[in-house]
Design a protein around this motif. Structure first.
Motif, PDB file in Angstrom:
ATOM      1  N   ASN A 441       0.817  -1.205   0.000  1.00  0.00           N
ATOM      2  CA  ASN A 441       0.000   0.000   0.000  1.00  0.00           C
ATOM      3  C   ASN A 441       0.854   1.259   0.000  1.00  0.00           C
ATOM      4  O   ASN A 441       0.466   2.289  -0.556  1.00  0.00           O
ATOM      5  N   LEU A 442       2.022   1.186   0.637  1.00  0.00           N
ATOM      6  CA  LEU A 442       2.941   2.319   0.613  1.00  0.00           C
ATOM      7  C   LEU A 442       3.419   2.574  -0.814  1.00  0.00           C
ATOM      8  O   LEU A 442       3.482   3.726  -1.269  1.00  0.00           O
ATOM      9  N   ALA A 443       3.740   1.491  -1.532  1.00  0.00           N
ATOM     10  CA  ALA A 443       4.156   1.633  -2.930  1.00  0.00           C
ATOM     11  C   ALA A 443       3.015   2.200  -3.776  1.00  0.00           C
ATOM     12  O   ALA A 443       3.233   3.031  -4.664  1.00  0.00           O
ATOM     13  N   SER A 444       1.786   1.746  -3.490  1.00  0.00           N
ATOM     14  CA  SER A 444       0.626   2.265  -4.215  1.00  0.00           C
ATOM     15  C   SER A 444       0.438   3.757  -3.947  1.00  0.00           C
ATOM     16  O   SER A 444       0.143   4.536  -4.862  1.00  0.00           O
ATOM     17  N   GLY A 445       0.634   4.175  -2.679  1.00  0.00           N
ATOM     18  CA  GLY A 445       0.519   5.587  -2.339  1.00  0.00           C
ATOM     19  C   GLY A 445       1.581   6.429  -3.017  1.00  0.00           C
ATOM     20  O   GLY A 445       1.313   7.548  -3.476  1.00  0.00           O
ATOM     21  N   VAL A 446       2.809   5.896  -3.085  1.00  0.00           N
ATOM     22  CA  VAL A 446       3.897   6.614  -3.763  1.00  0.00           C
ATOM     23  C   VAL A 446       3.596   6.742  -5.257  1.00  0.00           C
ATOM     24  O   VAL A 446       3.853   7.788  -5.865  1.00  0.00           O
TER      25      VAL A 446
END
Length: 522
Positions: A441-446
């Motif tokens: 999810n962090l990668a998706s947010g980035v």
């Protein structure tokens, strides 16, 4: 033809006045070098000058708008770049916490720093410009766009409106980037949920994670249509998946549902990766102990965050909200957010947000047993006062779990790292699954943030191109206006000299002719 002396004098005076007026006008034109001062000087030219003046005013406004947009985009890009750097640090902390050598104390230290990052992100996402306006609130730029809820989650308080300004005759450009687009629309890869149904008491032999969405297209088109699923272990090496209608869809799972007896396996099914851990105990036979373990697999149900309006007459609170009638909920409940408004101590209406004077309720009802108000398939539990009062209002935010903002992602990572796991195999496996989910999810947010930064870059490039066009139009406008209104110095001076000479000649002629009367010969 005979003319009288009076007629001669009148004609001569008129001609003299005309020549004198022309000379004065030419003198003024020679002094200012402006040919068209009024419409009478050149009706066609004056009309054209009026059009050119309006164009010049528009070009000046376009320039002012462009400068304003450029400044706003610069501020937003600077804040987004800072957020990207902060998220990069969060990623480093999450990756490090997954190391085998980390202890509870090490992970909790990382969690403490993630807590600081969470506060820093909230501050950056609520950044203001030099006028005190919030950068990411859309048109609602007078209130902080992001706020922390009582349960630790975060809500977006802005809207999805882009403030567009004209920067060219046919071009409008957004001066802002909304928090909805930049931070709220990151795909949530942790949208599925696994619940053990058998045995009643977990024996720890089988651990199945909630799953990680790997393909949103497959998930939406195939997974959602067959839920809820039942995942059962039918032997020591085979699991079975049944869809909500009882159809066997095991063939769509990776390896056709064939499993091993080791920890950390991946089962892929309809766009979802499930982490499977088999934890056999000493003396266990897989074919004997694994059958009988079963789980349900489905998308996470929608959740609700309900906030009491500050001006409510009573102190009633909504302590819980849940879907109790899926059919009514899916067909009636407003998407995104709603407003629950009481018209009396027992009667209420549900509206789509925002509530305006023209709003009409989508559902109405009466408070039932247990102080429960049910509207559009959702039941709200009322607590904190004997009864609500007329004009009590509650804002209802819906979380469909399809997207997740980066604040919630960092908060979930922090909570996962704060959970002690040393010496507990099952807790460690769950923590690793939570870390994998958080990092995805962090990668998706980035990725979503990068789209926002790219959008700013694209608008900046388009703005620079439009500014060049506007500058060319402005230069052409000045040249055209000059050609119409400005005088040719050589031509006007020649004309002035000629008019002055003609004026002097007419004065001399008039003087000589007046001396030719008969009385001058007597």
């Amino acid at each position: 033809m005979r003319i009288s002396t009076a007629q001669y004098y009148e004609t001569s005076a008129a001609n003299y006045q005309k020549n004198f007026s022309n000379a004065i006008k030419s003198g003024e034109e020679a002094s200012s070098l402006v040919r068209v001062k009024t419409a009478a000087d050149d009706p066609v030219g004056a009309a054209r000058l009026l059009q050119l003046g309006q164009q010049a005013s528009l070009l000046d406004q376009y320039k002012a708008n462009s400068n304003s947009i450029k400044a706003s985009l610069g501020q937003a890009e600077s804040v987004m770049t800072s957020i990207n750097n902060v998220l990069d640090r969060a990623k480093q902390l999450a990756v490090g916490a997954g190391s085998a050598g980390y202890t509870n104390a090490d992970r909790q230290a990382n969690a403490a720093e993630l807590g600081q990052i969470e506060e820093q992100l909230l501050s950056l996402m609520n950044s203001q410009d030099e006028n005190g306006k919030y950068l990411f609130g859309g048109s609602k730029d007078d209130v902080p766009p992001f706020s922390r809820n009582s349960d630790g989650t975060y809500s977006y308080n802005g809207d999805q409106s882009s403030l567009k300004l004209p920067v060219g005759d046919t071009m409008m450009m957004a001066a802002n980037s909304t928090g909805w687009d930049v931070f709220q629309q990151a795909l949530n890869t942790s949208r599925s949920q696994v619940t053990m149904t058998s045995p009643v008491v977990d024996d720890g032999r089988v651990s199945l994670s909630n799953g990680q969405m790997t393909n949103s297209g497959t998930y939406n088109s195939q997974f959602r249509g067959g839920e809820p699923y039942t995942v059962s272990f039918v032997s020591g090496t085979q699991l079975q998946i049944l869809d909500g209608s009882g159809n066997d869809v095991t063939a769509e799972a990776s390896k056709g549902g064939v499993i091993g007896t080791s920890p950390n396996q991946t089962v892929s099914f309809r766009g979802v990766d499930l982490n499977l851990n088999i934890n056999l105990k000493s003396g266990d036979v897989a074919g004997t102990v694994l059958p009988g373990h079963s789980f349900t697999l489905a998308s996470k149900p929608d959740t609700f965050n309900v906030a009491r309006s500050p001006g409510n007459p009573s102190m009633t609170q909504v302590s819980a909200a849940s879907v109790t009638d899926p059919v009514a909920y899916n067909s009636t409940f407003p998407s995104g957010s709603a407003v629950l408004k009481f018209t009396s101590a027992t009667n209420f209406d549900l509206y789509a947000a925002p509530l305006t004077a023209d709003s009409k309720p989508v559902s109405s009802g009466v408070v039932g047993p247990g102080n429960i108000a049910t509207a559009a398939g959702v039941s709200f539990t009322l607590t904190g006062a004997p009864s609500p009062a007329a004009n009590d209002q509650f804002s209802v935010a819906v979380n469909t779990h399809e997207t997740q903002n980066i604040l919630d992602t960092v908060s979930q990572l922090k909570n996962a790292l704060n959970t002690p796991t040393d010496g507990d195999v099952l807790a460690t496996q769950k923590q690793l699954a939570d870390l994998a989910s958080g990092m995805a999810n962090l990668a998706s947010g980035v990725d979503q943030l990068s789209i926002g930064i790219s959008s700013i870059g694209g608008r900046g490039s388009a703005l620079a191109t439009q500014n060049e066009i506007n500058e060319s139009l402005a230069a052409a406008n000045v040249t055209t206006r000059s050609a119409i209104s400005d005088s040719d110095p050589a031509e006007v001076m020649t004309r002035l000299t000629l008019q002055q000479t003609m004026l002097q000649a007419s004065q001399l002629a008039f003087s000589k002719i007046t001396q030719l009367g008969l009385f001058n010969k007597v």
